[in-house]
Write an enzyme that holds these catalytic residues in place. Structure first.
Site: not given
Ligand code: URA
Length: 413
Positions: A80-83, A120, A168, A183, A187-188
């Site tokens: 996966d890719k996260h931005s 997205t 937050r 965070s 999730k990943k």
């Molecule tokens: N994106 C996230 O998923 N979590 C954060 O805390 C900041 C950006």
């Protein structure tokens, strides 16, 4: 255990044990710790930071707060890719199907727009019929059948992050490196991945405003991922100007489709390729960069990546051939002649929000039809009175609001 004592210890520069972090997250997620104490907890972390051990424990506990996907061996490697979020950033829409043609599978759980950065899921929902609320079982089935899926987090996945992130957001504690690290990685980890590439943005249109902060976040993400057995690589990209020429939900899907169908959009392709190359090498399906580039070239030139995108859209209930709705286009003209020096991503992001294409609060509705299309990019010569930006607006008032932002965003000299 006592929340006040935990907060005091962190406030005074001390550290927490793993079991204390676990206790806090489990009780906050279950509703036994009130928001006001969790806000103080987050603010203490914001000011005092966390050790590597604390960040690992927080990430693991948050991931374990919900379901963790598991995949059969024949579907691996999973990538996966996260931005960290940008303006005009439609990389995920291109990269997921592109990588899925190169020997990896891509289970992508994505987010929504907030503030000046796009999301997205909102972009994908411009496609008539497409669902981004797949159940975990539906999501896993699309990944198995098509090779990639892009959907939203369900209540079953990392409920601790859903709750803590919302808190937050309203307590000015988002920009904390350990909290962002936990965070994102929780999730990943819950996706059950083998490999993760991270696109860490910095600059006017990103929440990391300078390269130094982005480097710190990148190192933190890589180090904590490595401790948790996830192969991860972070790549830094500037986000001072929007990526590509189109910003706004339908418009960004249009541009992603254009790229998948062979159009060259140099800055967008370069970021997408770089992340794709890293992912294929990290996943072990490419031996070195030239091999990774070759796999990517073949998948794009043959039309396979575009076909895979269509297959993913259909599997998620959408029609890839259906026209995308866009609002009426008003032309914004160059106020003077000269070289277009820069287009400020921060103002462009907010211009789209003010057109109705983004959101300031999680619950705001989004108009998929609005956005901006740049007819020239930085470095090009422009002439006074030429059409420079097409503003897709629901009405004249929307156009006027966007025009004010464009005056601030665009520098011509
Ligand atoms: N994106 C996230 O998923 N979590 C954060 O805390 C900041 C950006």
């Amino acid at each position: 255990m006592n929340v006040v004592e935990l907060i005091e210890r962190k406030r005074d520069g001390g550290a927490w044990r793993d079991d204390e972090i676990r206790w806090f997250i489990e009780n906050y997620t279950a509703g036994h710790v009130p928001d006001y104490q969790a806000a103080a907890w987050a603010m203490a972390v914001y000011f005092q930071g966390m050790t590597r051990e604390e960040t690992v424990a927080l990430t693991q506990t948050m991931a374990a707060s919900g379901r963790i996907l598991s995949w059969p061996d024949h579907l691996r490697p999973l990538v996966d890719k996260h931005s960290t979020g940008g303006v005009g950033d439609k990389v995920s829409l291109i990269l997921a199907p592109w990588l899925a043609c190169c020997g990896v599978r891509v289970p992508m759980i994505s987010g929504r727009a907030l503030g000046p950065t796009g999301g997205t899921l909102d972009k994908l929902e411009s496609i008539p019929g497409l669902r981004t609320d797949l159940s975990i079982d539906e999501f896993a089935q699309v990944v198995a059948d098509v090779g990639c899926a892009i959907s939203g987090a369900t209540r079953e996945i990392v409920p601790a992050d859903k709750k803590l992130y919302a808190l937050r957001d309203v307590t000015a504690t988002v920009p904390s490196i350990p909290l962002i690290t936990a965070s994102i990685l929780s999730k990943k980890l819950a996706e059950g991945l083998d490999v993760l590439v991270l696109d860490v943005k910095y600059g006017r249109g990103a929440f990391m405003k300078n390269r130094q902060q982005a480097e710190q976040l990148a190192r933190s993400l890589e180090a904590i991922a490595a401790e948790l057995g996830l192969r991860a690589k972070a790549v830094l990209h500037p986000m001072d100007q929007p990526l590509g020429r189109k910003v706004g939900n339908s418009l960004e899907v249009q541009e992603a489709v254009e790229v998948l169908r062979g159009k060259s959009v140099p800055d967008l392709l370069s970021v997408t390729r770089r992340l794709g190359c890293e992912a294929l090498q990290l996943a072990g399906v490419a031996e070195g960069e030239p091999h990774a580039q070759q796999l990517l070239d073949t998948a794009l030139r043959s039309g396979a990546a575009w076909e895979r995108f269509c297959a993913m859209v259909r599997a998620q209930g959408g029609d890839p051939e259906a026209p995308l709705a866009v609002a009426h286009a008003y032309a914004w003209k160059a106020p003077r002649s000269g070289i277009l020096l820069s287009i400020d991503a921060h103002h462009i992001g907010y211009a789209v929000v003010e057109l109705g294409g983004g959101r300031l609060r999680q619950e705001d509705a989004v108009d998929h039809r609005v956005g901006l299309e740049f007819l020239a990019t930085a470095g090009e010569e422009v002439h006074a009175g030429d059409d420079l930006v097409l503003v897709y607006a629901a009405d004249e008032a929307g156009f006027q609001r966007a025009a004010q932002r464009l005056q601030q965003a665009i520098v011509i000299q």
